[in-house]
Design a protein around this motif. Structure first.
Motif, PDB file in Angstrom:
ATOM      1  N   PRO A 191       0.793  -1.043  -0.066  1.00 30.80           N
ATOM      2  CA  PRO A 191      -0.014  -0.132  -0.310  1.00 30.80           C
ATOM      3  C   PRO A 191       0.938   1.146   0.014  1.00 30.80           C
ATOM      4  CG  PRO A 191      -0.702  -1.415   1.860  1.00 30.80           C
ATOM      5  CD  PRO A 191       0.670  -2.167   1.280  1.00 30.80           C
ATOM      6  N   GLY A 192       0.435   2.241  -0.623  1.00 32.08           N
ATOM      7  CA  GLY A 192       1.250   3.697  -0.550  1.00 32.08           C
ATOM      8  C   GLY A 192       2.390   3.437  -1.741  1.00 32.08           C
ATOM      9  N   ALA A 193       1.900   2.576  -2.982  1.00 32.30           N
ATOM     10  CA  ALA A 193       3.288   2.312  -3.749  1.00 32.30           C
ATOM     11  C   ALA A 193       3.393   3.667  -4.591  1.00 32.30           C
ATOM     12  CB  ALA A 193       2.423   1.263  -4.728  1.00 32.30           C
ATOM     13  N   GLU A 194       2.612   4.597  -4.647  1.00 34.32           N
ATOM     14  CA  GLU A 194       2.850   5.815  -5.585  1.00 34.32           C
ATOM     15  C   GLU A 194       3.980   6.737  -4.881  1.00 34.32           C
ATOM     16  OE1 GLU A 194       2.912   8.266  -8.469  1.00 34.32           O
ATOM     17  OE2 GLU A 194       1.648   6.400  -8.522  1.00 34.32           O
ATOM     18  N   VAL A 195       3.853   6.647  -3.570  1.00 36.70           N
ATOM     19  CA  VAL A 195       4.994   7.324  -2.823  1.00 36.70           C
ATOM     20  C   VAL A 195       6.193   6.649  -2.970  1.00 36.70           C
ATOM     21  CG1 VAL A 195       5.635   8.367  -0.610  1.00 36.70           C
ATOM     22  CG2 VAL A 195       3.194   8.296  -0.995  1.00 36.70           C
ATOM     23  N   ALA A 196       6.274   5.387  -2.982  1.00 37.68           N
ATOM     24  CA  ALA A 196       7.362   4.526  -2.809  1.00 37.68           C
ATOM     25  C   ALA A 196       8.074   4.729  -4.316  1.00 37.68           C
ATOM     26  CB  ALA A 196       7.310   3.235  -2.301  1.00 37.68           C
ATOM     27  N   ASN A 197       7.317   4.628  -5.185  1.00 36.73           N
ATOM     28  CA  ASN A 197       7.751   4.393  -6.501  1.00 36.73           C
ATOM     29  C   ASN A 197       8.577   5.778  -6.898  1.00 36.73           C
ATOM     30  OD1 ASN A 197       7.013   2.180  -7.343  1.00 36.73           O
ATOM     31  ND2 ASN A 197       5.050   2.823  -8.162  1.00 36.73           N
ATOM     32  N   ARG A 198       8.297   6.925  -6.218  1.00 39.84           N
ATOM     33  CA  ARG A 198       8.881   8.324  -6.486  1.00 39.84           C
ATOM     34  C   ARG A 198      10.722   8.168  -6.100  1.00 39.84           C
ATOM     35  NH1 ARG A 198       5.291  13.131  -4.865  1.00 39.84           N
ATOM     36  NH2 ARG A 198       3.544  12.540  -6.406  1.00 39.84           N
ATOM     37  N   ILE A 199      10.873   7.351  -5.258  1.00 37.10           N
ATOM     38  CA  ILE A 199      12.200   7.237  -4.778  1.00 37.10           C
ATOM     39  C   ILE A 199      12.822   5.743  -5.395  1.00 37.10           C
ATOM     40  CG2 ILE A 199      11.989   8.587  -2.544  1.00 37.10           C
ATOM     41  CD1 ILE A 199      12.021   5.779  -1.170  1.00 37.10           C
ATOM     42  N   LEU A 200      12.232   5.181  -5.792  1.00 35.82           N
ATOM     43  CA  LEU A 200      12.859   3.942  -6.647  1.00 35.82           C
ATOM     44  C   LEU A 200      13.627   4.554  -7.988  1.00 35.82           C
ATOM     45  CD1 LEU A 200      10.003   1.365  -6.235  1.00 35.82           C
ATOM     46  CD2 LEU A 200      12.091   1.455  -4.781  1.00 35.82           C
ATOM     47  N   PRO A 201      14.467   3.896  -8.494  1.00 35.78           N
ATOM     48  CA  PRO A 201      15.061   4.115  -9.526  1.00 35.78           C
ATOM     49  C   PRO A 201      14.440   4.365 -11.068  1.00 35.78           C
ATOM     50  CG  PRO A 201      15.973   1.924  -9.288  1.00 35.78           C
ATOM     51  CD  PRO A 201      14.970   2.518  -8.016  1.00 35.78           C
ATOM     52  N   GLY A 202      13.503   3.807 -11.095  1.00 35.21           N
ATOM     53  CA  GLY A 202      12.970   3.903 -12.643  1.00 35.21           C
ATOM     54  C   GLY A 202      12.232   5.231 -12.598  1.00 35.21           C
ATOM     55  N   ARG A 203      11.400   5.686 -11.934  1.00 27.81           N
ATOM     56  CA  ARG A 203      11.023   7.150 -12.473  1.00 27.81           C
ATOM     57  C   ARG A 203      11.906   8.219 -12.407  1.00 27.81           C
ATOM     58  NH1 ARG A 203       4.964   7.905 -10.166  1.00 27.81           N
ATOM     59  NH2 ARG A 203       4.038   6.085 -11.082  1.00 27.81           N
ATOM     60  N   PRO A 204      12.893   8.214 -11.479  1.00 25.23           N
ATOM     61  CA  PRO A 204      13.788   9.486 -11.707  1.00 25.23           C
ATOM     62  C   PRO A 204      14.447   9.259 -12.983  1.00 25.23           C
ATOM     63  CG  PRO A 204      13.843   8.785  -9.196  1.00 25.23           C
ATOM     64  CD  PRO A 204      13.103   7.800 -10.010  1.00 25.23           C
ATOM     65  N   ALA A 205      15.033   7.889 -13.381  1.00 25.17           N
ATOM     66  CA  ALA A 205      15.623   7.866 -14.691  1.00 25.17           C
ATOM     67  C   ALA A 205      14.787   8.170 -15.880  1.00 25.17           C
ATOM     68  CB  ALA A 205      16.120   6.344 -14.738  1.00 25.17           C
ATOM     69  N   LEU A 206      13.689   7.500 -15.637  1.00 24.22           N
ATOM     70  CA  LEU A 206      12.711   8.124 -17.043  1.00 24.22           C
ATOM     71  C   LEU A 206      12.277   9.478 -16.872  1.00 24.22           C
ATOM     72  CD1 LEU A 206      10.192   5.020 -16.645  1.00 24.22           C
ATOM     73  CD2 LEU A 206      11.993   5.676 -18.410  1.00 24.22           C
ATOM     74  N   GLN A 207      12.548  10.072 -15.932  1.00 21.68           N
ATOM     75  CA  GLN A 207      12.213  11.655 -15.885  1.00 21.68           C
ATOM     76  C   GLN A 207      13.380  12.289 -16.494  1.00 21.68           C
ATOM     77  OE1 GLN A 207      11.233  13.491 -12.064  1.00 21.68           O
ATOM     78  NE2 GLN A 207      12.235  15.241 -12.814  1.00 21.68           N
ATOM     79  N   LEU A 208      14.577  11.938 -16.404  1.00 17.39           N
ATOM     80  CA  LEU A 208      15.834  12.619 -16.790  1.00 17.39           C
ATOM     81  C   LEU A 208      15.748  12.406 -18.338  1.00 17.39           C
ATOM     82  CD1 LEU A 208      18.264  11.946 -13.772  1.00 17.39           C
ATOM     83  CD2 LEU A 208      17.242  14.078 -14.390  1.00 17.39           C
ATOM     84  N   ILE A 209      15.330  11.225 -18.665  1.00 18.45           N
ATOM     85  CA  ILE A 209      15.511  11.105 -20.336  1.00 18.45           C
ATOM     86  C   ILE A 209      14.120  11.555 -20.821  1.00 18.45           C
ATOM     87  CG2 ILE A 209      17.193   9.390 -20.002  1.00 18.45           C
ATOM     88  CD1 ILE A 209      14.983   7.211 -20.747  1.00 18.45           C
ATOM     89  N   GLU A 210      13.394  12.565 -20.172  1.00 15.87           N
ATOM     90  CA  GLU A 210      12.333  12.845 -20.682  1.00 15.87           C
ATOM     91  C   GLU A 210      11.138  11.879 -21.137  1.00 15.87           C
ATOM     92  OE1 GLU A 210      13.235  16.238 -22.891  1.00 15.87           O
ATOM     93  OE2 GLU A 210      14.379  17.156 -21.593  1.00 15.87           O
TER      94      GLU A 210
END
Length: 74
Positions: free
Chosen positions: A21-40
């Motif tokens: 539960p609360g996976a949306e908050v946890a996904n922000r600090i996992l490496p997938g989202r920040p990496a995808l954000q940096l490559i737009e």
């Protein structure tokens, strides 16, 4: 040991984080989202400097655990 910690951090923790539960908050600090954000490929969820910091922490964490465990990392 560093390789084992790296595998656990990069494979098992994100998988478990998506199932809890609360996976949306946890996904922000996992490496997938920040990496995808940096490559737009994903909309911004945090400032770019924070995304770099998150990815850097994921790179340093297994090495830090190995050093604290007393192993020689080369």
């Amino acid at each position: 040991m560093a390789i084992s910690v790296l595998v656990v951090l990069m494979v098992l923790v994100p998988f478990a984080g998506r199932m809890l539960p609360g996976a949306e908050v946890a996904n922000r600090i996992l490496p997938g989202r920040p990496a995808l954000q940096l490559i737009e490929q994903m909309p911004d969820v945090m400032p770019d400097t924070a995304a770099f910091a998150v990815l850097g922490a994921w790179a340093v964490a297994p090495l830090l655990v190995a050093v604290l465990a007393g192993e020689r990392v080369s």
